[in-house]
Enzyme design. Structure first.
Site, PDB file in Angstrom:
ATOM      1  N   CYS A  84      93.327 -23.000 -22.234  1.00 48.97           N
ATOM      2  CA  CYS A  84      94.582 -23.085 -22.997  1.00 48.97           C
ATOM      3  C   CYS A  84      95.491 -24.222 -22.511  1.00 48.97           C
ATOM      4  CB  CYS A  84      95.316 -21.752 -23.016  1.00 48.97           C
ATOM      5  SG  CYS A  84      95.610 -20.974 -21.424  1.00 48.97           S
ATOM      6  N   ASP A 289     100.508 -22.343 -30.308  1.00 51.53           N
ATOM      7  CA  ASP A 289      99.740 -21.480 -29.417  1.00 51.53           C
ATOM      8  C   ASP A 289      98.248 -21.814 -29.531  1.00 51.53           C
ATOM      9  OD1 ASP A 289      98.604 -19.447 -27.954  1.00 51.53           O
ATOM     10  OD2 ASP A 289      99.726 -17.837 -28.930  1.00 51.53           O
ATOM     11  N   HIS A 291      95.767 -20.099 -28.387  1.00 53.59           N
ATOM     12  CA  HIS A 291      94.930 -18.916 -28.165  1.00 53.59           C
ATOM     13  C   HIS A 291      94.339 -18.352 -29.453  1.00 53.59           C
ATOM     14  CE1 HIS A 291      97.596 -19.112 -24.616  1.00 53.59           C
ATOM     15  NE2 HIS A 291      96.535 -18.653 -23.976  1.00 53.59           N
TER      16      HIS A 291
END
Length: 404
Positions: A84, A289, A291
Site C-alpha cells: 500500500c 485508498d 486497498h
C-alpha cells in the site's frame, strides 16, 4: 488488512477485507459551506461538486494488483497486504508526471481517446519489470538496499527509492529531492535543478549563462540535454509530526500545504493503512485508498492501456485529520525556477503565521551541522519495539521528531 509482515500470509485477508466493499459503501461528498481544497485548487462543495469529483477522478489511482509477472522472476505475483505505501508512492510521483507533461488542469474522461503523453505516463507504472516506476522496480530497488520484497516501506523509504528510480527516467528528466532533517536547503536544490551552475564554475565563468554558452564550444561543452535552465523539481519532505499521534499544533500548517499551487499532496496514513492524501474539507482529509485488489493490466500491442481502473470513479475517502499517523512525506512540484521561488515565498509566509507551527525549516544554504545523505540507510532502529508493531517501518525514525 495489512496485519502481517509477509506477503503470502496477508494476501487473502486483504483481498477479503477490501474487495468485498468495492465501490458500494462510499459516502457521498458532504454538503458544506466550508471550502474544499484539492492539490492547490479551491472548490465549493455546494456549487462545484461535479468539478471536485472530476478533479479527483483525474488523479492516477494505483491500488493493489494481482496476477502480474513475478517480482524478481520468482517473487510474489500480487502486492495485496504489503504494497500500500509503494502504491501511494506511485500516486504522488504519478501526480508529478501529470503536472510535468499534461498540466494541473488536464482532466480524464472515460472512453475518451487519450493523449500520447498520458499513455506514456501510465506505461511508466504498469506492473512489469521494465516500467520505470512499477511495483517490480520499487520493490527490487528496496532489495538492493536491504528491504526484502513484501516488507513495508515507510514514507521516508519510498521517497528515497523514488529518488533513485527517477534518475533512469530520461523522458521526464525530473529532479527528485528528498529533504532530510526537516530542512529544505534552497542552494542545494538550485544546484540540482540547474546543473549549468556547476558547469559554469568548472569553466571558470562567473558572469552568467551568456559566458557559459560561449564556453560550450570548448573543452567544457555540455550535452544539449544538460543545458536546460531548470530541471522540473519533485520535492519530498519526510516528517514526523509527533510521537504516536499527530501533534495538533501542526494541523493548520499541514492543511495550508494542500492550499499551495505546488502541492503534490501527502503520503502517509494511519496504523495498518497507507493513503495518498490530496486535500481537505473542514477537519477531514481527502484521500485515495490503494486497498482494493484489481487484476493486473497488460498494455495492448499498440501501447494503449485500458485505463478505467487507474482512476477512482467514486467519491473520495475522508478521515478526520487527528487520525493521521505522524509519519508522513509531503510532496511539491516546481516546473520552473519561478515556481520554486514562489513556493519559497509562500512557505516563508506560512512560517510567519501564528495559526500553527512550521513543519520544516527553509534555509538559504546548508547548515554546518547537516550532512548530505546520498545513500539509503535502511537499518532499523530496534530500540522502540512498540513502533515495530505499527505500520510505518522504523527507519523513518532517522529524522528528527518535531516538538513544541
Amino acid at each position: 488488512m495489512d496485519a502481517a509482515y509477509s506477503w503470502p500470509a496477508s494476501s487473502s485477508a486483504a483481498t477479503l477485507t477490501y474487495d468485498t466493499l468495492r465501490f458500494g459503501e462510499f459516502e457521498d461528498f458532504p454538503e458544506t459551506s466550508e471550502p474544499v481544497w484539492i492539490l492547490g485548487k479551491e472548490y465549493s462543495a455546494l456549487t462545484e461538486k461535479d468539478d471536485i469529483l472530476s478533479d479527483v477522478t483525474s488523479r492516477l489511482w494505483f491500488t493493489y494488483r494481482k496476477n502480474f509477472q513475478p517480482i524478481g522472476g520468482t517473487g510474489p505475483t500480487s502486492d495485496t497486504g504489503w504494497g500500500c505505501m509503494l502504491r501511494c508512492g506511485q500516486m504522488i510521483l504519478g501526480e508529478a508526471l501529470m503536472r510535468r507533461h499534461l498540466g494541473r488542469d488536464w482532466r480524464w474522461a472515460k472512453s475518451q481517446k487519450q493523449r500520447e503523453d498520458y499513455i506514456s505516463i501510465l506505461n511508466a507504472f504498469i506492473d512489469k519489470k521494465d516500467s520505470y516506476y512499477s511495483i517490480h522496480q520499487i520493490a527490487q530497488m528496496g532489495v538492493g538496499e536491504g528491504k526484502p520484497i513484501g516488507q513495508w516501506y515507510g514514507p521516508n523509504t519510498v521517497a528515497q527509492v523514488l529518488k533513485k528510480l527517477a534518475v533512469f527516467d530520461t523522458w521526464s528528466r525530473l529532479v527528485v529531492h528528498v529533504a532530510m532533517d526537516n530542512t529544505v536547503v534552497i542552494e542545494e536544490i538550485k544546484h540540482l535543478c540547474m546543473p549549468w551552475l556547476d558547469a559554469a564554475g568548472a569553466c571558470g565563468e562567473s558572469q552568467g549563462l551568456g559566458e557559459l554558452n560561449g564556453c560550450m564550444e570548448g573543452a567544457c561543452a555540455l550535452a544539449e540535454e544538460e543545458t536546460v535552465l531548470w530541471k522540473p523539481l519533485v520535492l519530498l519532505i519526510p516528517l514526523r509530526l509527533g510521537l504516536s499521534d499527530i501533534n495538533e499544533a501542526y494541523i493548520e500548517t499541514l492543511k495550508q500545504c494542500f492550499m499551495l499551487p505546488q502541492s503534490l499532496g501527502v503520503i502517509g496514513g494511519k496504523p495498518n493503512s497507507a493513503h495518498y492524501f490530496i486535500g481537505f474539507v473542514g477537519e477531514e482529509l481527502i484521500y485515495l485508498d490503494p486497498h482494493t485488489t484489481q487484476p493486473a493490466v497488460e498494455p495492448s500491442e499498440d501501447g494503449q492501456v485500458l485505463d478505467e481502473t487507474y482512476h477512482c470513479q467514486h467519491p473520495p475517502c475522508r478521515m478526520h485529520i487527528c487520525e493521521l499517523d505522524p509519519s508522513i512525506a509531503a510532496g511539491f512540484f516546481c516546473r520552473t525556477e519561478d515556481e520554486f521561488d514562489d513556493w519559497c515565498m509562500r512557505i516563508r509566509r506560512l512560517s510567519c503565521n501564528r495559526g500553527g507551527l512550521p513543519m520544516f525549516e527553509l534555509v538559504d544554504s546548508q547548515p554546518s551541522h547537516m550532512v548530505s545523505v546520498d545513500a539509503l540507510n535502511l537499518t532499523p532502529d530496534f530500540s522502540d519495539s512498540d513502533r515495530l508493531e505499527r505500520f510505518f517501518d522504523s527507519e523513518d525514525e532517522e529524522f528528527e521528531i518535531l516538538s513544541l
